[in-house]
Design a protein around this motif. Structure first.
Motif, PDB file in Angstrom:
ATOM      1  N   PRO A  74       1.938   4.703  -1.372  1.00 24.30           N
ATOM      2  CA  PRO A  74       0.544   4.650  -0.920  1.00 24.30           C
ATOM      3  C   PRO A  74       0.274   3.364  -0.154  1.00 24.30           C
ATOM      4  CG  PRO A  74       0.679   4.227  -3.279  1.00 24.30           C
ATOM      5  CD  PRO A  74       2.045   4.663  -2.836  1.00 24.30           C
ATOM      6  N   ARG A  75      -0.675   3.414   0.760  1.00 25.06           N
ATOM      7  CA  ARG A  75      -0.965   2.269   1.616  1.00 25.06           C
ATOM      8  C   ARG A  75      -2.466   2.066   1.766  1.00 25.06           C
ATOM      9  NH1 ARG A  75       3.512   3.125   6.498  1.00 25.06           N
ATOM     10  NH2 ARG A  75       5.353   3.083   5.144  1.00 25.06           N
ATOM     11  N   PHE A  76      -2.829   0.867   2.275  1.00 27.88           N
ATOM     12  CA  PHE A  76      -4.227   0.523   2.513  1.00 27.88           C
ATOM     13  C   PHE A  76      -4.388   0.078   3.954  1.00 27.88           C
ATOM     14  CE2 PHE A  76      -7.782  -2.515   2.611  1.00 27.88           C
ATOM     15  CZ  PHE A  76      -8.793  -1.722   2.070  1.00 27.88           C
ATOM     16  N   ARG A  86      -5.217  -8.806   1.068  1.00 25.66           N
ATOM     17  CA  ARG A  86      -4.967  -8.887  -0.371  1.00 25.66           C
ATOM     18  C   ARG A  86      -4.768  -7.498  -0.969  1.00 25.66           C
ATOM     19  NH1 ARG A  86      -6.403 -12.403  -4.679  1.00 25.66           N
ATOM     20  NH2 ARG A  86      -6.754 -11.271  -6.636  1.00 25.66           N
ATOM     21  N   ILE A  87      -5.624  -6.548  -0.582  1.00 24.23           N
ATOM     22  CA  ILE A  87      -5.534  -5.201  -1.135  1.00 24.23           C
ATOM     23  C   ILE A  87      -4.272  -4.502  -0.674  1.00 24.23           C
ATOM     24  CG2 ILE A  87      -6.679  -2.961  -1.263  1.00 24.23           C
ATOM     25  CD1 ILE A  87      -9.339  -4.404  -0.889  1.00 24.23           C
ATOM     26  N   ALA A  88      -3.911  -4.664   0.604  1.00 24.77           N
ATOM     27  CA  ALA A  88      -2.705  -4.027   1.126  1.00 24.77           C
ATOM     28  C   ALA A  88      -1.464  -4.515   0.397  1.00 24.77           C
ATOM     29  CB  ALA A  88      -2.582  -4.295   2.627  1.00 24.77           C
ATOM     30  N   THR A  89      -1.438  -5.808   0.052  1.00 23.78           N
ATOM     31  CA  THR A  89      -0.306  -6.354  -0.693  1.00 23.78           C
ATOM     32  C   THR A  89      -0.274  -5.792  -2.107  1.00 23.78           C
ATOM     33  OG1 THR A  89      -0.396  -8.402   0.588  1.00 23.78           O
ATOM     34  CG2 THR A  89       0.789  -8.469  -1.500  1.00 23.78           C
ATOM     35  N   ALA A  90      -1.452  -5.683  -2.706  1.00 28.48           N
ATOM     36  CA  ALA A  90      -1.528  -5.195  -4.083  1.00 28.48           C
ATOM     37  C   ALA A  90      -1.085  -3.746  -4.197  1.00 28.48           C
ATOM     38  CB  ALA A  90      -2.953  -5.355  -4.613  1.00 28.48           C
ATOM     39  N   VAL A  91      -1.453  -2.900  -3.232  1.00 24.90           N
ATOM     40  CA  VAL A  91      -1.099  -1.491  -3.332  1.00 24.90           C
ATOM     41  C   VAL A  91       0.397  -1.277  -3.147  1.00 24.90           C
ATOM     42  CG1 VAL A  91      -1.420  -0.861  -0.888  1.00 24.90           C
ATOM     43  CG2 VAL A  91      -1.850   0.831  -2.665  1.00 24.90           C
ATOM     44  N   ARG A  92       1.032  -2.157  -2.385  1.00 27.57           N
ATOM     45  CA  ARG A  92       2.484  -2.038  -2.213  1.00 27.57           C
ATOM     46  C   ARG A  92       3.232  -2.365  -3.505  1.00 27.57           C
ATOM     47  NH1 ARG A  92       1.573  -4.452   3.009  1.00 27.57           N
ATOM     48  NH2 ARG A  92       2.136  -6.497   2.144  1.00 27.57           N
ATOM     49  N   ASP A  93       2.579  -3.127  -4.384  1.00 27.01           N
ATOM     50  CA  ASP A  93       3.214  -3.508  -5.637  1.00 27.01           C
ATOM     51  C   ASP A  93       2.998  -2.495  -6.746  1.00 27.01           C
ATOM     52  OD1 ASP A  93       4.114  -5.825  -4.455  1.00 27.01           O
ATOM     53  OD2 ASP A  93       2.386  -7.023  -5.105  1.00 27.01           O
ATOM     54  N   LEU A  94       2.231  -1.430  -6.473  1.00 28.38           N
ATOM     55  CA  LEU A  94       2.001  -0.415  -7.497  1.00 28.38           C
ATOM     56  C   LEU A  94       3.276   0.385  -7.732  1.00 28.38           C
ATOM     57  CD1 LEU A  94      -1.512   1.106  -6.690  1.00 28.38           C
ATOM     58  CD2 LEU A  94      -0.881  -0.273  -8.661  1.00 28.38           C
ATOM     59  N   ARG A  95       3.733   0.391  -8.956  1.00 28.68           N
ATOM     60  CA  ARG A  95       4.931   1.157  -9.311  1.00 28.68           C
ATOM     61  C   ARG A  95       4.673   1.858 -10.636  1.00 28.68           C
ATOM     62  NH1 ARG A  95       5.687   0.021  -4.892  1.00 28.68           N
ATOM     63  NH2 ARG A  95       7.517  -0.853  -3.841  1.00 28.68           N
ATOM     64  N   ARG A  96       5.265   3.011 -10.789  1.00 29.22           N
ATOM     65  CA  ARG A  96       5.161   3.741 -12.050  1.00 29.22           C
ATOM     66  C   ARG A  96       6.465   3.571 -12.807  1.00 29.22           C
ATOM     67  NH1 ARG A  96       5.685   9.649 -13.261  1.00 29.22           N
ATOM     68  NH2 ARG A  96       4.609   9.984 -15.251  1.00 29.22           N
ATOM     69  N   ASP A  97       6.362   3.162 -14.057  1.00 23.31           N
ATOM     70  CA  ASP A  97       7.556   2.853 -14.845  1.00 23.31           C
ATOM     71  C   ASP A  97       8.166   4.104 -15.467  1.00 23.31           C
ATOM     72  OD1 ASP A  97       7.155   0.173 -14.272  1.00 23.31           O
ATOM     73  OD2 ASP A  97       5.848  -0.093 -16.013  1.00 23.31           O
ATOM     74  N   SER A  98       8.590   5.029 -14.608  1.00 23.77           N
ATOM     75  CA  SER A  98       9.273   6.229 -15.094  1.00 23.77           C
ATOM     76  C   SER A  98       9.918   6.918 -13.912  1.00 23.77           C
ATOM     77  CB  SER A  98       8.280   7.184 -15.781  1.00 23.77           C
ATOM     78  OG  SER A  98       7.336   7.661 -14.845  1.00 23.77           O
ATOM     79  N   TRP A 104      -0.054   8.556  -6.668  1.00 23.43           N
ATOM     80  CA  TRP A 104      -0.762   9.216  -5.577  1.00 23.43           C
ATOM     81  C   TRP A 104      -2.258   9.031  -5.787  1.00 23.43           C
ATOM     82  CZ3 TRP A 104       1.929  11.957  -1.734  1.00 23.43           C
ATOM     83  CH2 TRP A 104       3.294  12.109  -1.973  1.00 23.43           C
ATOM     84  N   PHE A 105      -2.964   8.607  -4.733  1.00 26.20           N
ATOM     85  CA  PHE A 105      -4.407   8.416  -4.840  1.00 26.20           C
ATOM     86  C   PHE A 105      -5.121   9.750  -4.975  1.00 26.20           C
ATOM     87  CE2 PHE A 105      -3.415   4.213  -3.316  1.00 26.20           C
ATOM     88  CZ  PHE A 105      -4.373   3.429  -3.936  1.00 26.20           C
ATOM     89  N   VAL A 106      -6.145   9.750  -5.835  1.00 20.33           N
ATOM     90  CA  VAL A 106      -6.959  10.937  -6.068  1.00 20.33           C
ATOM     91  C   VAL A 106      -8.421  10.668  -5.730  1.00 20.33           C
ATOM     92  CG1 VAL A 106      -7.720  12.629  -7.792  1.00 20.33           C
ATOM     93  CG2 VAL A 106      -5.418  11.667  -7.924  1.00 20.33           C
ATOM     94  N   THR A 130      -9.208  -7.127  -8.755  1.00 21.81           N
ATOM     95  CA  THR A 130      -8.763  -7.917  -9.900  1.00 21.81           C
ATOM     96  C   THR A 130      -7.350  -7.561 -10.347  1.00 21.81           C
ATOM     97  OG1 THR A 130      -9.602  -6.347 -11.555  1.00 21.81           O
ATOM     98  CG2 THR A 130     -11.156  -7.978 -10.713  1.00 21.81           C
ATOM     99  N   GLY A 131      -6.884  -6.374  -9.972  1.00 20.00           N
ATOM    100  CA  GLY A 131      -5.572  -5.917 -10.415  1.00 20.00           C
ATOM    101  C   GLY A 131      -5.586  -5.280 -11.790  1.00 20.00           C
ATOM    102  N   HIS A 132      -6.758  -5.187 -12.422  1.00 20.44           N
ATOM    103  CA  HIS A 132      -6.859  -4.612 -13.762  1.00 20.44           C
ATOM    104  C   HIS A 132      -6.479  -3.137 -13.733  1.00 20.44           C
ATOM    105  CE1 HIS A 132      -9.239  -3.167 -17.394  1.00 20.44           C
ATOM    106  NE2 HIS A 132      -8.379  -4.041 -17.885  1.00 20.44           N
ATOM    107  N   ARG A 133      -5.634  -2.707 -14.692  1.00 20.17           N
ATOM    108  CA  ARG A 133      -5.153  -1.324 -14.735  1.00 20.17           C
ATOM    109  C   ARG A 133      -5.350  -0.731 -16.127  1.00 20.17           C
ATOM    110  NH1 ARG A 133       0.826  -1.804 -11.840  1.00 20.17           N
ATOM    111  NH2 ARG A 133       0.272  -3.376 -10.270  1.00 20.17           N
TER     112      ARG A 133
END
Length: 381
Positions: A74-76, A86-98, A104-106, A130-133
């Motif tokens: 996914p991208r911004f 800042r947001i574009a960098t953060a979305v590139r770091d999103l990974r699912r640990d499995s 995928w954005f909904v 904030t990066g809070h998940r």
């Protein structure tokens, strides 16, 4: 000999100064220069009281850009302000640990983004600033056997915002899906960290497909397009499903090039495109209480966006609605030359990317003000 004219001092009345500055566009870039004037101005524009006043004045947070799903990750894409980096960098770091490892954005709403795993086993509620998940596991009864799924993340205070405590404020996630001749809905509450009861209702036919495009939050109801002639309504107050009819003879001309939105006056609306014309509809009640669909505006896009007059390939759509702001105040349009963002109220527009392959985008809106030269932002919904 007359004495020299005394220099007029800068504004000493902070209430007056605040009143002037609050009229600036609610973007971080608008306050970077005032913050450098002097310590007093810097303190004022960073004061939580001023930020609340700014938010109350502008009411609707600016759309900073949009997310979109691409084959690799996914991208911004930023539309205004420096916050996009800042947001574009953060979305590139999103990974699912499995296995699969991709989100995928909904949905994007009230300062948060909602993402899903490919198989809908997990949902992720994410604050891009904030990066809070928060990771949420979807119950088997919701995803197993579902034909079509969609979802939305909501702040309980809705369009009025959450008062600034975005990270700690509660939220709800609504998942809707179809199975056979029925539509289903289920709500997750962050307050109790649990899912509620599964509710359902019959659909007009088994062919009623729940579209993947984001829905609209109007008052206490969420709406999604369902099939060719219906809109699925979910009422949060009593968690009931219902259908809103769309006159087929009117809306069939748009086919799939149509989106639900919150229209002016907080009523259900529709944005639709036919060829090079954008139509904005609203569902209004007359004096007798009978609701009907009313065409409010028709905007000719070909001249406005200066699109080429050459006809697209057979079967292709010259202008496609790719996304809408939460209040319908921003429309993202994919054209044969690239993606445009249009502000219907002012008729301002600009091209944000020449990518012509993006079908659906997820606009992200939030008040966002970096703290001086710090990498840490001051934010509030």
């Amino acid at each position: 000999m007359t004495s020299p004219v005394a220099l007029v001092p800068p504004l000493d009345n902070e209430d007056l100064l605040s009143l002037i500055l609050v009229h600036l566009p609610p973007l971080a870039s608008s306050f970077s220069s005032p913050a450098l004037v002097c310590k007093r101005w810097h303190r004022l524009v960073r004061d939580p009281g001023f930020l609340r006043r700014l938010r109350a004045f502008h009411r609707t947070p600016p759309v900073l850009g949009f997310f979109h799903n691409s084959p690799d990750s996914p991208r911004f894409v930023a539309t205004q302000g420096m916050s996009g980096i800042r947001i574009a960098t953060a979305v590139r770091d999103l990974r699912r640990d499995s296995a699969g490892g991709m989100w995928w954005f909904v949905d994007c709403r009230h300062g948060r983004a909602l993402l899903r795993s490919r198989d809908w086993v997990d949902l992720l509620v994410w604050d891009p600033i904030t990066g809070h998940r928060v990771l949420i596991t979807v119950p088997d009864q919701v995803r197993v056997g579902a034909s079509d799924c969609n979802a939305a993340v909501l702040c309980p205070s809705g369009a009025t915002g959450c008062g600034g405590a975005c990270r700690s404020s509660p939220f709800s996630v609504v998942v809707v899906f179809t199975r056979g001749h029925r539509a289903f809905a289920c709500v997750y509450s962050s307050l109790i960290r649990a899912w509620g009861e599964l509710v359902s209702m019959p659909t007009p036919s088994q062919e009623c497909e729940l579209t993947e495009e984001p829905g609209a939050f109007v008052g206490d109801e969420m709406y999604w397009l369902l099939g060719e002639s219906s809109i699925l309504e979910f009422r949060l107050s009593d968690q009931k499903l219902a259908l809103v009819e769309r006159p087929l003879e009117i809306f069939s001309v748009y086919r799939r090039n149509i989106r639900v939105l919150r229209s002016e006056g907080s009523v259900l609306g529709l944005a639709a495109v036919k060829n090079f014309s954008l139509h904005l509809w609203a569902r209004e009640a007359d004096l007798c209480g009978t609701t009907k669909w009313v065409l409010h505006r028709a905007i000719e896009l070909c001249t406005l966006l200066e699109l080429p007059l050459t006809q697209p390939h057979v079967g292709s759509i010259p202008v496609w609605i790719s996304g809408l702001g939460e209040d319908g105040n921003v429309v993202f349009l994919r054209t044969i030359v690239g993606m445009f963002v249009l502000w219907p109220e002012t008729m301002q527009f600009k091209m944000v990317t020449n990518n012509v392959l993006m079908k659906t985008v997820y606009p992200y809106a939030k008040f966002y003000f970096p703290e001086g030269n710090s990498n840490y932002p001051h934010y509030f919904c």
